[in-house]
Design a protein around this motif. Structure first.
Motif, short mmCIF file in Angstrom:
data_model
loop_
_atom_site.label_atom_id
_atom_site.label_comp_id
_atom_site.label_asym_id
_atom_site.label_seq_id
_atom_site.Cartn_x
_atom_site.Cartn_y
_atom_site.Cartn_z
N ILE A 6 0.84 -1.20 0.00
CA ILE A 6 0.00 0.00 0.00
C ILE A 6 0.88 1.25 0.00
CG2 ILE A 6 -1.61 1.36 1.40
CD1 ILE A 6 -2.80 -1.36 2.33
N ARG B 127 -7.42 1.74 3.93
CA ARG B 127 -6.38 2.53 3.28
C ARG B 127 -6.96 3.48 2.25
NH1 ARG B 127 -6.12 1.37 -2.53
NH2 ARG B 127 -7.55 3.05 -2.04
N VAL C 57 -3.11 4.60 6.14
CA VAL C 57 -3.20 3.14 6.24
C VAL C 57 -3.53 2.83 7.70
CG1 VAL C 57 -2.09 0.93 5.80
CG2 VAL C 57 -1.32 2.97 4.55
N LYS D 130 -2.64 3.94 13.00
CA LYS D 130 -2.58 4.18 11.57
C LYS D 130 -1.30 4.90 11.18
CE LYS D 130 -5.66 8.17 12.24
NZ LYS D 130 -5.82 9.35 11.42
#
Length: 413
Positions: free
Chosen positions: A170, A282, A253, A235
């Motif tokens: 990601i 995300r 994320v 996060k």
């Protein structure tokens, strides 16, 4: 940067000047309307992000922007996020609906629409969808703080041992998207629990989630921000800074052990046992509103050619070349470019207007060019190119757009 300089590149002023969006009191505060130019740029970015996600294994869905009150009670939003939500819409005593403040509850329903096997994981569910926050009028402004939010969102359901690699991938996609858009991140932040706040889950879950995110950030400079975690998990936030020096989060994320438990999500592992997945929230580029508030300012309205509202404007020198300019515009549009003809007023005034609108390419068609099927390209930065065949000019512009370059000429040029 001085106050005067930051005011000059404020996205609200540029949005008005370039006809990108409008805020009308009749529509309501925090509910901007995207005008054709802004919508064209946004559409190009949305297409790019969807294609980037598709190639990375994401499956796109559509889900409604509201749901039954019970859905958000189950997700925890009513218990932990009610102050930021609009009041329920009551149809009857036992039938209440809520404008969603997040997309994750609906994506949990996508996951549990049928049984899941470990062979399907990671399962990546993406959507560019609407959500709503009951922001107070005093904090609203332009596109940067709104009540109706169009979020580039996804939820990746994976096994615990897949989380680290999933988060690293990601972060790679975020970097790729930022490079194409011209985003300049100001830093990475690991957002953690803080004292006195409401959080769900137990200490062991939080410790494991924080450990996984720290490992994914190995080799990346980041700061820690206690108290900035989501109510369901820690996060990684990628920060940006606007023209006035204000910092905000663009990409994020987030790890979530809580929603899979609340929605009783599961998959069957290789031995046939029932296991609980981890949910990774995300967003590669955040909301379209905050993203464009930033992009308008960082590019001062001069977007990279691939998402410029108008990529090529054709200027016939006089009425005798109007037909040739119109044919060139037709060919450009057929080739997938956003092109138009401007035939009114003096040539100098039209060139200045194109510069004011930040159009990347201006094609001047005079008597000689009309006769031999060529065009003289002027670039937004003031450079002029020698007359070239129409096909070559369209190929040049098309190559820059296809490469999603932030420059005005192909890399080899």
């Amino acid at each position: 940067m001085t106050r005067e300089e930051s005011d000059m590149i404020d996205h609200r002023r540029l949005g008005r000047e370039l006809d990108l969006f409008v805020s009308d009191p009749l529509a309501g505060a925090g509910l901007p309307i995207w005008l054709p130019a802004g919508a064209a740029a946004r559409h190009a970015v949305e297409e790019y992000v969807r294609d980037l996600e598709r190639r990375a294994g994401y499956q796109h869905v559509y889900s409604p922007p509201l749901g039954k009150r019970e859905l958000f009670a189950l997700s925890g939003h009513l218990g932990y996020f009610a102050d930021d939500m609009f009041p329920p819409l009551r149809l009857s005593a036992d039938d209440e609906f809520v404008l969603r403040p997040a997309l994750c509850p609906h994506h949990a329903l996508v996951y549990r629409a049928r049984g899941r096997s470990y062979r399907e994981l990671p399962l990546r569910i993406a959507e560019l969808g609407g959500m709503y926050r009951a922001e107070r009028s005093g904090v609203l402004g332009g596109l940067s703080r709104v009540r109706a939010i169009s979020l580039n969102d996804a939820h990746n359901f994976c096994a615990l041992d897949q989380v680290g690699e999933e988060v690293r991938e990601i972060l790679r996609l975020i970097r790729e998207a930022h490079a194409a858009l011209g985003v300049r991140p100001a830093g990475f932040r690991l957002s953690l629990r803080g004292p006195g706040e409401k959080y769900v889950g137990d200490d062991a879950q939080w410790a494991r989630a924080e450990e996984l995110l720290r490992a994914a950030l190995d080799g990346v400079d980041f700061t820690e921000a206690p108290g900035e975690a989501a109510f369901y998990g820690p996060k990684i936030d990628i920060q940006i800074v606007d023209a006035a020096g204000r910092e905000s989060t663009l990409s994020t994320v987030q790890l979530d052990f809580d929603k899979p438990e609340r929605f009783d999500l599961s998959y069957t592992d290789a031995s046939g046992a029932r296991r609980r997945p981890v949910m990774v929230h995300r967003s590669l580029v955040g909301s379209m509103e905050r993203l464009f508030a930033y992009l308008i300012e960082v590019h001062q309205g001069a977007f990279p050619p691939w998402y410029a509202p108008v990529q090529l404007v054709l200027l016939p020198v006089d009425a005798g070349q109007a037909g040739a300019a119109a044919e060139l515009a037709r060919r450009a549009v057929a080739a997938g470019l956003r092109a138009e003809v401007d035939a009114g007023g003096s040539l100098g005034a039209r060139i200045r207007d194109a510069a004011h609108r930040r159009v990347p390419y201006v094609g001047v068609v005079g008597a000689r060019e009309a006769a031999d099927g060529s065009v003289s390209l002027r670039l937004r930065d003031g450079r002029g190119l020698a007359p070239m065949p129409v096909a070559d000019a369209l190929g040049l512009v098309g190559a820059v757009v296809a490469a999603r370059s932030t420059g005005l000429l192909p890399a080899a040029a």
